[in-house]
Design an enzyme around this catalytic site. Structure first.
Site, PDB file in Angstrom:
ATOM      1  N   ARG A  49     -27.062   8.820  11.998  1.00  0.00           N
ATOM      2  CA  ARG A  49     -27.778   9.102  13.253  1.00  0.00           C
ATOM      3  C   ARG A  49     -29.148   9.715  12.936  1.00  0.00           C
ATOM      4  NH1 ARG A  49     -26.739  13.608  15.324  1.00  0.00           N
ATOM      5  NH2 ARG A  49     -24.474  13.463  15.340  1.00  0.00           N
ATOM      6  N   ASP A 173     -47.088   1.526  27.478  1.00  0.00           N
ATOM      7  CA  ASP A 173     -45.993   0.617  27.151  1.00  0.00           C
ATOM      8  C   ASP A 173     -46.630  -0.723  26.786  1.00  0.00           C
ATOM      9  OD1 ASP A 173     -43.961  -1.322  27.306  1.00  0.00           O
ATOM     10  OD2 ASP A 173     -42.803  -0.130  28.736  1.00  0.00           O
ATOM     11  N   LYS A 198     -38.048  -7.445  23.182  1.00  0.00           N
ATOM     12  CA  LYS A 198     -38.911  -8.512  23.679  1.00  0.00           C
ATOM     13  C   LYS A 198     -39.654  -9.201  22.529  1.00  0.00           C
ATOM     14  CE  LYS A 198     -37.145  -7.150  27.485  1.00  0.00           C
ATOM     15  NZ  LYS A 198     -37.136  -5.754  27.679  1.00  0.00           N
TER      16      LYS A 198
HETATM   17  O1  P1T Z   1     -34.477  -3.273  28.101  1.00  0.00           O
HETATM   18  P1  P1T Z   1     -34.995  -2.202  27.211  1.00  0.00           P
HETATM   19  O2  P1T Z   1     -35.082  -2.592  25.768  1.00  0.00           O
HETATM   20  O3  P1T Z   1     -34.299  -0.895  27.412  1.00  0.00           O
HETATM   21  O4  P1T Z   1     -36.543  -1.972  27.617  1.00  0.00           O
HETATM   22  C1  P1T Z   1     -36.943  -1.542  28.882  1.00  0.00           C
HETATM   23  C2  P1T Z   1     -38.313  -2.030  29.176  1.00  0.00           C
HETATM   24  C3  P1T Z   1     -39.390  -1.199  28.953  1.00  0.00           C
HETATM   25  N1  P1T Z   1     -40.655  -1.588  29.205  1.00  0.00           N
HETATM   26  C4  P1T Z   1     -40.926  -2.809  29.667  1.00  0.00           C
HETATM   27  C5  P1T Z   1     -42.341  -3.208  29.937  1.00  0.00           C
HETATM   28  C6  P1T Z   1     -39.890  -3.718  29.890  1.00  0.00           C
HETATM   29  O5  P1T Z   1     -40.207  -4.940  30.357  1.00  0.00           O
HETATM   30  C7  P1T Z   1     -38.546  -3.326  29.653  1.00  0.00           C
HETATM   31  C8  P1T Z   1     -37.397  -4.234  29.914  1.00  0.00           C
HETATM   32  N2  P1T Z   1     -37.696  -5.312  30.736  1.00  0.00           N
HETATM   33  C9  P1T Z   1     -36.836  -6.288  31.125  1.00  0.00           C
HETATM   34  C10 P1T Z   1     -35.539  -6.327  30.772  1.00  0.00           C
HETATM   35  C11 P1T Z   1     -37.424  -7.313  32.010  1.00  0.00           C
HETATM   36  O6  P1T Z   1     -36.812  -8.389  32.197  1.00  0.00           O
HETATM   37  O7  P1T Z   1     -38.524  -7.093  32.497  1.00  0.00           O
END
Ligand code: P1T
Length: 382
Positions: A49, A173, A198
């Site tokens: 962790r 972000d 992503k």
């Molecule tokens: O899904 P996760 O890895 O927890 O990330 C969240 C997140 C944070 N910031 C942005 C700009 C994002 O688009 C996302 C997650 N977005 C999707 C799942 C979506 O379909 O837009």
């Protein structure tokens, strides 16, 4: 030392051949703990962790790509955001961009607001409105640019100036652009957040997050919090993201080539009322996108005539564009923000922003362009 290019960093940073075996690819250290040589004597790792060599490799690689001194990998994008928000305390305030991923909005409003942190929302493209929104207790200004799902582009350098004048930190972000197309730290941002689920991962086979920053004190606070709250990624997931980023540059170029063409075709389509893609000359933020980004990426959204029923019909007719949440993988995805990714936003807020029932968001993949165009044309037939 001579500075190497983006793809060289993506393929090599943090990833020297394994010193024990010579393995060229960083191993997946699938272990929960590490043998210690004596009390208080270990080889850099104790319990997984707190740290794992596969995660270290990913953190160093992502830091090299964002031009950051420190990198931290997390179990998800929201895990990264949660850890960052835990650096705040009751009474602190965050000014956020009005258009945000629905899950981020939910985290702010339904989790951290209860802990005494307040959030307000502005369209940060309007610097005057942003300045008016800054308070003496504002700790973070928090942006996505381009925004999810409306693809608004915010001037990072201008927002960084206003934020710093108010004594706050700017969080960007960078999920939609990836470090290949935009490097917020070089534009004045203090913290970069990613959902590595992503484009960084790039193959829709992993959930992960990351934070990149230069600030030593905040970085060590985040490391403490990640270990203390357990928002960590597993080694296999780190390895998948590491493999993904090796091809980030070539993928981003391919995503963009397809997306630009599709945006232009949609703009000419009689059933399409509006196309949101910063690469189009008609996009209101085209000039700033050209200035601060190294390209326009693979995300776009558009409004179809006829509202919810038309959107449903079109989405259900698509075959190559898979109806699914998420984005940034090699395969094309389509989704309906109002009922999917942004359903946790109150209706009034959604409508005021323009996340209407006719809005469809596309994550344009790297399949053959002709096939994607054929699929969309078919889907948009009455
Ligand atoms: O899904 P996760 O890895 O927890 O990330 C969240 C997140 C944070 N910031 C942005 C700009 C994002 O688009 C996302 C997650 N977005 C999707 C799942 C979506 O379909 O837009």
């Amino acid at each position: 030392m001579r500075e190497v290019g983006f793809s060289t960093r993506a393929i090599h940073a943090g990833q020297d051949p394994d010193p024990v075996t010579g393995a060229v690819i960083t191993p997946i250290y699938q272990t929960s703990t590490f043998a210690q040589d004596g009390l208080g004597k270990h080889r850099g790792y104790e319990y997984a962790r707190s740290g794992n060599p596969t995660r270290t490799a990913l953190e160093q690689c992502l830091a090299a790509l964002e031009g950051a001194k420190h990198g931290l990998a997390f179990g998800s994008g929201l895990g990264a955001e949660t850890t960052l928000l835990h650096t705040l305390k009751s009474g602190d305030h965050v000014v956020a961009m009005d258009d945000l991923y629905g899950g981020t909005f939910r985290l702010f409003e339904q989790v951290f607001r209860q802990l005494g942190i307040t959030f307000s929302y502005v369209d940060a493209r309007d610097i005057r409105a942003l300045r008016e929104g800054l308070q003496t207790n504002t700790r973070f200004v928090w942006l996505e640019t381009p925004t999810n799902p409306l693809m608004k582009v915010v001037d990072i350098a201008a927002v960084a100036d206003a934020t710093h004048q108010a004594g706050a930190k700017l969080v960007v972000d960078n999920t939609f652009m990836s470090p290949y197309l935009q490097q917020p730290l070089s534009l004045g941002a203090d913290v970069v957040v990613h959902s590595s689920t992503k484009y960084l991962g790039g193959h829709s086979d992993v959930v992960g997050g990351a934070i990149l920053l230069n600030d030593d004190e905040l970085a060590s606070q985040l490391r403490f919090l990640e270990n203390a709250t357990g928002t960590v990624p597993g080694p296999l997931d780190c390895w998948l993201v590491l493999r993904g980023v090796k091809t980030l540059a070539v993928r981003m170029r391919a995503h963009e080539a397809n997306a630009l063409h599709i945006a232009e075709c949609l703009e000419r389509h009689p059933r399409v009322l509006q196309v949101n893609y910063p690469g189009l000359a008609s996009h209101p933020d085209h000039a700033i996108a050209q200035r601060q980004q190294n390209g326009f990426g693979g995300m776009l959204s558009f409004v179809i005539d006829g509202g919810l029923e038309s959107a449903r019909h079109a989405l259900e007719r698509m075959k190559l564009f898979t109806l699914a949440e998420s984005l940034g993988g090699v395969e094309s995805l389509a989704e309906h923000p109002a009922t999917m990714t942004h359903s946790s936003m109150p209706i009034a807020r959604r409508e005021a922003l323009g996340v209407s029932d006719g809005l469809i968001r596309l994550s344009v993949g790297i399949e053959d362009l002709e096939d994607l165009l054929h699929d969309l044309k078919h889907a948009l037939e009455q």
